[in-house]
Motif scaffolding. Structure first.
Motif, PDB file in Angstrom:
ATOM      1  N   VAL A   7      43.248   8.239 -83.634  1.00 26.39           N
ATOM      2  CA  VAL A   7      42.102   9.107 -83.875  1.00 26.39           C
ATOM      3  C   VAL A   7      41.571   8.818 -85.273  1.00 26.39           C
ATOM      4  O   VAL A   7      42.345   8.738 -86.225  1.00 26.39           O
ATOM      5  CB  VAL A   7      42.481  10.594 -83.747  1.00 26.39           C
ATOM      6  N   LEU A   9      39.096  10.381 -88.047  1.00 27.23           N
ATOM      7  CA  LEU A   9      38.359  11.571 -88.450  1.00 27.23           C
ATOM      8  C   LEU A   9      37.224  11.116 -89.358  1.00 27.23           C
ATOM      9  O   LEU A   9      37.440  10.800 -90.521  1.00 27.23           O
ATOM     10  CB  LEU A   9      39.271  12.550 -89.194  1.00 27.23           C
ATOM     11  N   TYR A  32      36.424  11.427 -84.162  1.00 29.37           N
ATOM     12  CA  TYR A  32      36.027  12.825 -84.274  1.00 29.37           C
ATOM     13  C   TYR A  32      35.049  12.925 -85.434  1.00 29.37           C
ATOM     14  O   TYR A  32      35.276  12.358 -86.507  1.00 29.37           O
ATOM     15  CB  TYR A  32      37.232  13.733 -84.567  1.00 29.37           C
ATOM     16  N   ALA A  81      42.523  15.185 -81.418  1.00 29.86           N
ATOM     17  CA  ALA A  81      43.827  15.046 -82.084  1.00 29.86           C
ATOM     18  C   ALA A  81      45.038  15.260 -81.180  1.00 29.86           C
ATOM     19  O   ALA A  81      46.128  14.772 -81.484  1.00 29.86           O
ATOM     20  CB  ALA A  81      43.899  16.009 -83.255  1.00 29.86           C
ATOM     21  N   ALA A  84      47.780  12.435 -80.337  1.00 30.94           N
ATOM     22  CA  ALA A  84      47.520  11.255 -81.164  1.00 30.94           C
ATOM     23  C   ALA A  84      48.817  10.757 -81.787  1.00 30.94           C
ATOM     24  O   ALA A  84      49.638  11.541 -82.254  1.00 30.94           O
ATOM     25  CB  ALA A  84      46.513  11.595 -82.259  1.00 30.94           C
ATOM     26  N   ILE A  87      46.587   9.255 -86.826  1.00 32.65           N
ATOM     27  CA  ILE A  87      45.305   9.851 -87.191  1.00 32.65           C
ATOM     28  C   ILE A  87      44.920   9.289 -88.547  1.00 32.65           C
ATOM     29  O   ILE A  87      45.700   9.352 -89.501  1.00 32.65           O
ATOM     30  CB  ILE A  87      45.387  11.388 -87.241  1.00 32.65           C
ATOM     31  N   GLU A  89      42.190   9.599 -91.450  1.00 30.79           N
ATOM     32  CA  GLU A  89      41.118  10.413 -92.022  1.00 30.79           C
ATOM     33  C   GLU A  89      40.198   9.506 -92.825  1.00 30.79           C
ATOM     34  O   GLU A  89      40.646   8.769 -93.702  1.00 30.79           O
ATOM     35  CB  GLU A  89      41.753  11.519 -92.883  1.00 30.79           C
ATOM     36  N   LEU A 105      42.925  20.184 -88.786  1.00 26.19           N
ATOM     37  CA  LEU A 105      43.795  19.288 -88.027  1.00 26.19           C
ATOM     38  C   LEU A 105      45.186  19.868 -87.795  1.00 26.19           C
ATOM     39  O   LEU A 105      45.822  19.602 -86.770  1.00 26.19           O
ATOM     40  CB  LEU A 105      43.910  17.963 -88.786  1.00 26.19           C
ATOM     41  N   ILE A 109      48.603  18.521 -84.939  1.00 30.11           N
ATOM     42  CA  ILE A 109      49.415  17.387 -85.368  1.00 30.11           C
ATOM     43  C   ILE A 109      50.895  17.700 -85.139  1.00 30.11           C
ATOM     44  O   ILE A 109      51.316  18.834 -85.294  1.00 30.11           O
ATOM     45  CB  ILE A 109      49.109  17.053 -86.845  1.00 30.11           C
ATOM     46  N   THR A 113      53.426  12.477 -85.666  1.00 33.45           N
ATOM     47  CA  THR A 113      52.118  11.875 -85.894  1.00 33.45           C
ATOM     48  C   THR A 113      52.050  11.244 -87.279  1.00 33.45           C
ATOM     49  O   THR A 113      52.390  11.877 -88.273  1.00 33.45           O
ATOM     50  CB  THR A 113      50.998  12.937 -85.774  1.00 33.45           C
ATOM     51  N   LEU A 115      49.876  10.259 -90.247  1.00 31.11           N
ATOM     52  CA  LEU A 115      48.591  10.662 -90.809  1.00 31.11           C
ATOM     53  C   LEU A 115      48.275   9.764 -91.992  1.00 31.11           C
ATOM     54  O   LEU A 115      49.052   9.669 -92.948  1.00 31.11           O
ATOM     55  CB  LEU A 115      48.635  12.129 -91.253  1.00 31.11           C
TER      56      LEU A 115
END
Length: 161
Positions: A7, A9, A32, A81, A84, A87, A89, A105, A109, A113, A115
């Protein structure tokens, strides 16, 4: 870690490039963004990538079709999300926007996940307090024109194991 869903963001310049490269690599990818207008702007960027991929790296029609099939865009954070694996960002370089994004988020999460922030001006230690999963948070900043420059910088915060 097997990555099945990525994903992004934020569908701006680098967010849209990261998303298309992920989709081109065969991974289900979701962008997203905060509004229908932002999603439309991201889609306009994405629409230019197939021709660039064909020109720059010799992508075939089949590869482009597969990438397009792997990519979707939404304004629904929960839908994006949920489930996912990674992710990324890629929202504007403002602490207040990043903090708000991470708070939105947080309910979706998991502990597993990964991030990542694509921040180019903020370092991970400035963001880790906002991160919903601090133990799986780091910066992974991609170079522009990711399909030809396939380079990313990796940085972690002091609290990231």
């Amino acid at each position: 870690m097997i990555v099945k869903k990525v994903v992004i963001l934020g569908g701006g310049v680098l967010g849209s490039q990261i998303a298309y490269q992920s989709a081109f690599s065969g991974i289900t990818t979701v962008i997203y963004d905060i509004s229908d207008e932002a999603v439309q702007q991201a889609q306009q960027k994405i629409d230019s990538y197939p021709q660039q991929y064909k020109q720059d790296i010799g992508a075939t029609d089949e590869q482009v079709q597969a990438a397009n099939a792997n990519l979707s865009l939404t304004t629904d954070m929960k839908a994006a999300a949920t489930d996912a694996d990674v992710i990324i960002e890629a929202v504007p370089e403002r602490l207040d926007i990043k903090e708000s994004t991470y708070k939105s988020l947080a309910p979706y999460i998991t502990d597993q996940t990964l991030l990542l922030t694509n921040s180019s001006t903020l370092i991970p230690s400035q963001l880790i307090d906002f991160a919903p999963n601090k133990k799986r948070f780091m910066a992974m900043h991609f170079a522009n024109l990711i399909w030809t420059h396939n380079v990313a910088e990796l940085m972690w915060a002091k609290d990231t194991p």
